[in-house]
Design a protein around this motif. Sequence first.
Motif, PDB file in Angstrom:
ATOM      1  N   GLN A  38       0.810  -1.212   0.000  1.00  0.00           N
ATOM      2  CA  GLN A  38       0.000   0.000   0.000  1.00  0.00           C
ATOM      3  C   GLN A  38       0.848   1.269   0.000  1.00  0.00           C
ATOM      4  O   GLN A  38       0.478   2.254  -0.601  1.00  0.00           O
ATOM      5  CB  GLN A  38      -0.902  -0.014   1.232  1.00  0.00           C
ATOM      6  CG  GLN A  38      -2.294   0.484   0.973  1.00  0.00           C
ATOM      7  CD  GLN A  38      -3.100  -0.527   0.182  1.00  0.00           C
ATOM      8  OE1 GLN A  38      -3.071  -1.710   0.489  1.00  0.00           O
ATOM      9  NE2 GLN A  38      -3.800  -0.071  -0.819  1.00  0.00           N
TER      10      GLN A  38
ATOM     11  N   LYS B  46      -2.189 -11.941   8.275  1.00  0.00           N
ATOM     12  CA  LYS B  46      -2.243 -11.390   6.921  1.00  0.00           C
ATOM     13  C   LYS B  46      -3.413 -12.003   6.190  1.00  0.00           C
ATOM     14  O   LYS B  46      -3.538 -13.224   6.123  1.00  0.00           O
ATOM     15  CB  LYS B  46      -0.960 -11.718   6.154  1.00  0.00           C
ATOM     16  CG  LYS B  46       0.177 -10.790   6.448  1.00  0.00           C
ATOM     17  CD  LYS B  46       1.365 -11.116   5.592  1.00  0.00           C
ATOM     18  CE  LYS B  46       1.371 -10.267   4.338  1.00  0.00           C
ATOM     19  NZ  LYS B  46       2.685 -10.257   3.674  1.00  0.00           N
ATOM     20  N   THR B  50      -3.470  -7.437   3.275  1.00  0.00           N
ATOM     21  CA  THR B  50      -3.847  -6.718   4.488  1.00  0.00           C
ATOM     22  C   THR B  50      -3.080  -7.327   5.655  1.00  0.00           C
ATOM     23  O   THR B  50      -3.150  -8.531   5.868  1.00  0.00           O
ATOM     24  CB  THR B  50      -5.355  -6.851   4.742  1.00  0.00           C
ATOM     25  OG1 THR B  50      -6.049  -6.225   3.677  1.00  0.00           O
ATOM     26  CG2 THR B  50      -5.763  -6.201   6.037  1.00  0.00           C
ATOM     27  N   CYS B 134      -2.873  -1.741  12.417  1.00  0.00           N
ATOM     28  CA  CYS B 134      -3.019  -2.122  11.018  1.00  0.00           C
ATOM     29  C   CYS B 134      -1.774  -1.649  10.297  1.00  0.00           C
ATOM     30  O   CYS B 134      -1.474  -0.464  10.287  1.00  0.00           O
ATOM     31  CB  CYS B 134      -4.257  -1.467  10.425  1.00  0.00           C
ATOM     32  SG  CYS B 134      -4.373  -1.740   8.684  1.00  0.00           S
ATOM     33  N   ASN B 136      -0.909  -2.636   6.983  1.00  0.00           N
ATOM     34  CA  ASN B 136      -1.161  -2.449   5.562  1.00  0.00           C
ATOM     35  C   ASN B 136      -2.640  -2.685   5.322  1.00  0.00           C
ATOM     36  O   ASN B 136      -3.154  -3.752   5.649  1.00  0.00           O
ATOM     37  CB  ASN B 136      -0.316  -3.448   4.760  1.00  0.00           C
ATOM     38  CG  ASN B 136      -0.314  -3.139   3.300  1.00  0.00           C
ATOM     39  OD1 ASN B 136      -0.372  -1.989   2.901  1.00  0.00           O
ATOM     40  ND2 ASN B 136      -0.285  -4.173   2.490  1.00  0.00           N
ATOM     41  N   ASN B 137      -3.309  -1.679   4.832  1.00  0.00           N
ATOM     42  CA  ASN B 137      -4.750  -1.788   4.691  1.00  0.00           C
ATOM     43  C   ASN B 137      -5.104  -2.069   3.239  1.00  0.00           C
ATOM     44  O   ASN B 137      -5.062  -1.200   2.405  1.00  0.00           O
ATOM     45  CB  ASN B 137      -5.406  -0.482   5.166  1.00  0.00           C
ATOM     46  CG  ASN B 137      -6.894  -0.541   5.107  1.00  0.00           C
ATOM     47  OD1 ASN B 137      -7.469  -1.499   4.589  1.00  0.00           O
ATOM     48  ND2 ASN B 137      -7.539   0.470   5.635  1.00  0.00           N
ATOM     49  N   ASP B 138      -5.433  -3.311   2.962  1.00  0.00           N
ATOM     50  CA  ASP B 138      -5.924  -3.645   1.632  1.00  0.00           C
ATOM     51  C   ASP B 138      -7.327  -4.217   1.748  1.00  0.00           C
ATOM     52  O   ASP B 138      -7.667  -5.206   1.133  1.00  0.00           O
ATOM     53  CB  ASP B 138      -4.969  -4.628   0.948  1.00  0.00           C
ATOM     54  CG  ASP B 138      -5.303  -4.816  -0.522  1.00  0.00           C
ATOM     55  OD1 ASP B 138      -5.937  -3.923  -1.097  1.00  0.00           O
ATOM     56  OD2 ASP B 138      -4.951  -5.859  -1.080  1.00  0.00           O
ATOM     57  N   VAL B 141     -10.132  -4.943   7.105  1.00  0.00           N
ATOM     58  CA  VAL B 141      -9.281  -4.868   8.285  1.00  0.00           C
ATOM     59  C   VAL B 141     -10.002  -5.460   9.498  1.00  0.00           C
ATOM     60  O   VAL B 141      -9.381  -6.058  10.368  1.00  0.00           O
ATOM     61  CB  VAL B 141      -8.908  -3.398   8.578  1.00  0.00           C
ATOM     62  CG1 VAL B 141      -7.875  -3.325   9.657  1.00  0.00           C
ATOM     63  CG2 VAL B 141      -8.393  -2.740   7.341  1.00  0.00           C
ATOM     64  N   ASN B 211     -11.344  -6.491  -1.069  1.00  0.00           N
ATOM     65  CA  ASN B 211     -10.085  -5.752  -0.963  1.00  0.00           C
ATOM     66  C   ASN B 211     -10.403  -4.258  -1.023  1.00  0.00           C
ATOM     67  O   ASN B 211     -11.559  -3.863  -1.085  1.00  0.00           O
ATOM     68  CB  ASN B 211      -9.069  -6.201  -2.012  1.00  0.00           C
ATOM     69  CG  ASN B 211      -9.511  -5.934  -3.425  1.00  0.00           C
ATOM     70  OD1 ASN B 211     -10.300  -5.025  -3.663  1.00  0.00           O
ATOM     71  ND2 ASN B 211      -9.023  -6.705  -4.369  1.00  0.00           N
ATOM     72  N   ARG B 212      -9.352  -3.449  -0.982  1.00  0.00           N
ATOM     73  CA  ARG B 212      -9.584  -2.017  -0.800  1.00  0.00           C
ATOM     74  C   ARG B 212     -10.372  -1.405  -1.957  1.00  0.00           C
ATOM     75  O   ARG B 212     -11.273  -0.595  -1.739  1.00  0.00           O
ATOM     76  CB  ARG B 212      -8.250  -1.308  -0.647  1.00  0.00           C
ATOM     77  CG  ARG B 212      -8.340  -0.012   0.092  1.00  0.00           C
ATOM     78  CD  ARG B 212      -6.944   0.495   0.367  1.00  0.00           C
ATOM     79  NE  ARG B 212      -6.957   1.916   0.621  1.00  0.00           N
ATOM     80  CZ  ARG B 212      -7.211   2.461   1.802  1.00  0.00           C
ATOM     81  NH1 ARG B 212      -7.504   1.704   2.824  1.00  0.00           N
ATOM     82  NH2 ARG B 212      -7.185   3.766   1.963  1.00  0.00           N
TER      83      ARG B 212
END
Lengths: 242, 279, 201
Positions: A38, B46, B50, B134, B136-138, B141, B211-212
Amino acid sequence: MESRILLESTSVKTPFRIDGRKPHEVRSLTCRLGVFQQADGSSYVKLGNTQVLATVYGPHDTRGKSNPEKSIINCKFRLSTFSKSTRRNLHRDIRSIEISNNLTQVFDSAILTELYPHSQIDIYLEVVQSDGSDYAACINAASLAIIDAGIPIKDVVCACSAGFIDNQPITDINAVEESSNGTPILTIGMLPKDKQILSMESSGGIHLDNLNDVMDAAIEGCKSVLFIMKQTILNHIQELKD
Amino acid sequence: MELLKIHHEHFFSKGIRVDGRKFNEFRDLLVNIDSIETADSSIVVKIGSTTVMCGIKVTLNEDVKALESVNYSDLIDLEIALHPLDEDKGEREEINSLLVKLIKGNVLFDHKPLICEDEDGERQYLTLNIELICLNNDGNVLDAFIIAFLGAINSLKFPDYKSICDENLHPQPTSKPSRNNAEYKRLNVLKFPISITAALMSNGNVLVDPNRDEEQLATGLISIVFDVATEKIIMIEKQGGTPMDDVSLLKHISFSKSMATKFFKTMPILQSKGEAMET
Amino acid sequence: MFCVPGDRLCVADDKNLGGRGTFLKGSYIYAALAGKVNIIENKDENIFEVMPHGNFVRKIPQVGDVVTCQVEKIVSNQCKCLIKCIADSVLKQPFKAIIRKEDVRATDKDNVELYTCFRPGDIILAKIIGLSESGYLLSTASNEFGVVIARSENGVLMVPVSWTEMMCPEFKVKETRKVARIAIESDSNASTSSKQSNNNF
């Protein structure tokens, strides 16, 4: 509580430290680049038992004030509650703000900020496990993350700490040595190419006569850290190229 | 945004998602426990890319002594750090309040081991300092946070309050606290929350584990938290979004339940180590 | 050859020049990025540049760039937009920009009504002419700049019919816009070459 930090060895000349290192030995260093998708750039640094994660975002549009001459650097440092081994309440706020400000200044002068006027670069650091020399580990992690992001920087900024115990300069202080009473600690962040010192921070009293030795110990530490950092970067780019 | 939508919808029309998953397929899950030695319990979870982390540190609690009665929720200190650059403040508040509601509002574990009496008969309280980060936010969450929380609570081992007191007075100058198993306590987990989040798309598709990108395109999210041990629903959150009729909603709920049970079974770390606790 | 930031690449003199990804200090060229060193050999000069890993250059808008933006809102004397792309590269995060009333058209500047030129949601092509407190200053005062994609009030994509009007093909309703004359092939070539020349980073 009395604790011997330097242990006598059979030969008097080279005493060993509490974790078995020689006075000038740096703990094992592991670095990785590009650990998170990200972020624009990210890195992970493990210095002994100190583990730091760094992410870099930008250059992007500013929120609020902007500088028409150069890019604004914004550093945030965070120490997680579970990172320390002692169960004391962490007086983390003041120290965190101090480290954040120091890091901002270090990277403001190291990054070629004038190439990105009217923009902002964010650097976020998270210490997940702390075992001394957090500040040095953070500088190393941030520098790797910036390189991973492809932001032009003057040099691979590297840092190392040094202290002075029992009339002996020691390199790369761990948490035990940090917490023993009255240990002077000096952290140096430098641009290794020109041997320029970017930041120098000390706590505890260092006698002027000893300062030179302690600085030399820290600079020597920086050199060994730099070697591993450079190897990591080169391996990383070669991997991507293949 | 519009292009993203067209791009996604092109895939949806073929019954598949942009990353190649089916509508009801979870991403790969990776769990790593006790990676941080200084924490009493730590876990990295993971889901796809994320990444979240949960760490628990048990500390002495002086503040609650003044209270007349000490409840379960007083002994939990919860801190949630979504990545500081996540500008989406609304989302942050939402996840925050959901987790506080879930963790503090339900008695998820037996808190008796946290209350001890010293020699003088005075009560001593311990607090769980839970920190959810958090990294890595993909997307999704919340599910990752809840799995991390459950895993961390389950693998938590903490020493007797006396040694915590001692440590406070004389900090042990060892980087790694000695882990003598006999002296450690565990918590008895009563409820095993597992949440399944899905994104509601404007055309009526329901995408599990968004996902994001999918989260941003979605009209709303639906999160269902199950207690896997009793197969009961702890919480349902559907804030707006595309309306669903009762049949499809029930179908989705029963699907999520089977999913949650499957999840729970495949991960031994989430299950209670009841026998070990007895000793 | 690979390099890391701070590596000394070459002596800087009349023959050897530093390109992108490098900086000058004293009389040497140093690398500022980690990546592959590229030496472009011309007849009487060598240009040293560093290609970052993934051939990926961080960009921010610069004065003179042709950018694609989306109109956010229109207030009395200026139009606020977000820069989404610079030439042909998409930005990860948009940058704020404004078009002042007097920069919309080249002629008859004083009688411009912003509402007859742009509407929120329109995609426009513009050129960066400067920087101000509230973001980049854009100008559409040329034939090739202006609205390229717009939707009518019914949400249908419109087609340009003249330099001031666009028409909804379904309902045959005309709306006024400052329409861009889409650049023909030779124009786009010219713009890409100019992009490369001012693209030191």
